[in-house]
Scaffold this active site. Structure first.
Site, short mmCIF file in Angstrom:
data_model
loop_
_atom_site.label_atom_id
_atom_site.label_comp_id
_atom_site.label_asym_id
_atom_site.label_seq_id
_atom_site.Cartn_x
_atom_site.Cartn_y
_atom_site.Cartn_z
N THR A 45 0.83 -1.21 0.00
CA THR A 45 0.00 0.00 0.00
C THR A 45 0.86 1.26 0.00
O THR A 45 0.63 2.19 -0.77
CB THR A 45 -0.93 0.00 1.22
OG1 THR A 45 -1.77 -1.15 1.16
CG2 THR A 45 -1.79 1.25 1.24
N TYR A 108 -12.20 -4.13 -6.09
CA TYR A 108 -13.08 -3.14 -6.72
C TYR A 108 -14.54 -3.41 -6.35
O TYR A 108 -15.27 -2.51 -5.92
CB TYR A 108 -12.92 -3.14 -8.24
CG TYR A 108 -13.82 -2.11 -8.91
CD1 TYR A 108 -13.48 -0.76 -8.89
CD2 TYR A 108 -15.01 -2.50 -9.51
CE1 TYR A 108 -14.32 0.18 -9.48
CE2 TYR A 108 -15.84 -1.56 -10.10
CZ TYR A 108 -15.50 -0.23 -10.08
OH TYR A 108 -16.32 0.70 -10.65
N TYR A 138 -3.53 -10.64 2.24
CA TYR A 138 -3.43 -9.25 2.69
C TYR A 138 -4.81 -8.75 3.10
O TYR A 138 -5.65 -8.45 2.26
CB TYR A 138 -2.84 -8.40 1.56
CG TYR A 138 -2.46 -6.98 1.95
CD1 TYR A 138 -2.60 -6.50 3.25
CD2 TYR A 138 -1.95 -6.10 0.99
CE1 TYR A 138 -2.24 -5.22 3.60
CE2 TYR A 138 -1.59 -4.80 1.32
CZ TYR A 138 -1.74 -4.37 2.62
OH TYR A 138 -1.39 -3.08 2.95
N LYS A 168 -1.07 -10.87 6.35
CA LYS A 168 -0.79 -9.57 6.94
C LYS A 168 -2.13 -8.97 7.35
O LYS A 168 -3.01 -8.77 6.52
CB LYS A 168 -0.10 -8.63 5.94
CG LYS A 168 0.12 -7.23 6.51
CD LYS A 168 0.64 -6.23 5.47
CE LYS A 168 0.78 -4.85 6.11
NZ LYS A 168 1.18 -3.81 5.13
#
Length: 299
Positions: A45, A108, A138, A168
């Site tokens: 990110t 999305y 993630y 994560k």
């Protein structure tokens, strides 16, 4: 799996004035991070990864490969909304010799079912078709708004025990991180917190460490806590990390990271962001730098 590092940085991506990735500065920063004890979770990110093309990411992977940096210390983000893009980037990483990847869910469409998410990850594993592939899921619902549940992890582990390696957790919710650690205790499934703020609690609970934006600028202090978390001064070290994290989170984090690197390296090229991100306002910049100076912080 071989032992992995406890701390990783979602490596900040430097851009030239024409907004192309700057491979020279990128490699220099990667080497510095490794020298300070943290792994390279590139294309995260805070890497502005979703503002970069698959081709650009492949080029940076090639640069890392040609520089002969240790593959076991790399965990590129290869998730994408489009399955073919995720497969292509994952295969390219493995072609460079990197087997550990960090994978976003398709982000999305919102409100998608667990069945749909299982189908996404399953399709990627099947198409890549390698027993060597290790996927770290993630979970970042504040950004993706597509959570990864314990039941989804259970289903993926049952189907692909050799490929689903860990997670994560960037939910920012310690109770969720703890729940995932407890759910998979003793299985070898690795759980990394998404912030060094939770590094000590994660390690004490049996987790693996953290993958944290702040590791881009404060790597040594974070990696030292991970190495010494059972010593008497661990809580003091954690509190010091939290103080720096508080300062960083007082302004938008990605431009703050680039401001800090630019300042300490006397290199304004590091300030360049890809739209839609913008630099800190002057008041924000001054506040950030003054607070860091008062804390005694230095890269």
């Amino acid at each position: 799996m071989p032992q992995l590092l406890s701390t990783w940085a979602p490596v900040v991506t430097p851009f030239d004035s024409d907004l192309t990735p700057d491979s020279e500065r990128f490699l220099s920063h990667c080497r510095w991070l490794l020298d300070n004890g943290v792994g390279l979770a590139i294309f995260g990110t805070n890497s502005e990864a979703n503002s970069m093309s698959v081709a650009e990411k492949m080029q940076l992977l090639d640069c890392l490969g040609e520089a002969n940096l240790p593959r076991e210390c790399m965990m590129p983000g290869t998730g994408s909304c489009a399955i073919p893009d995720a497969v292509a980037l994952t295969r390219h990483a493995m072609g460079v010799g990197i087997n550990n990847v960090l994978m976003l869910p398709p982000f999305y469409y919102k409100g998608v079912s667990e069945e749909g998410l299982y189908g996404y990850f399953s399709e990627i594993v099947e198409r890549v078709g390698s027993d060597a592939l290790r996927i770290f899921l993630y979970h970042i619902p504040p950004v993706s708004q597509v959570p990864i549940s314990v039941s989804l992890i259970e289903r993926l582990l049952k189907a692909y025990p050799d490929n689903i390696a860990g997670i994560k957790d960037s939910s920012g919710d310690w109770s969720n991180t703890r729940a995932v650690i407890d759910a998979f205790a003793g299985t070898g499934f690795r759980v990394y917190a998404g912030s060094e703020r939770f590094l000590l609690p994660t390690l004490r609970a049996g987790g693996s460490g953290c993958i944290s934006a702040t590791a881009n600028v404060n790597p040594k202090a974070i990696s030292e806590l991970a190495a010494r978390w059972q010593q008497d001064d661990a809580d003091e070290r954690q509190a010091a990390l939290n103080d720096i994290r508080d300062i960083l989170e007082s302004v938008p984090v990605i431009p703050a990271l680039k401001e800090i690197i630019a300042h300490h390296r006397n290199d304004d090229v590091w300030k360049i962001l890809r739209p839609p991100l913008v630099n800190l306002a002057e008041k924000q910049r001054q506040s950030l730098m003054e607070a860091l100076k008062a804390s005694g912080f230095s890269m």
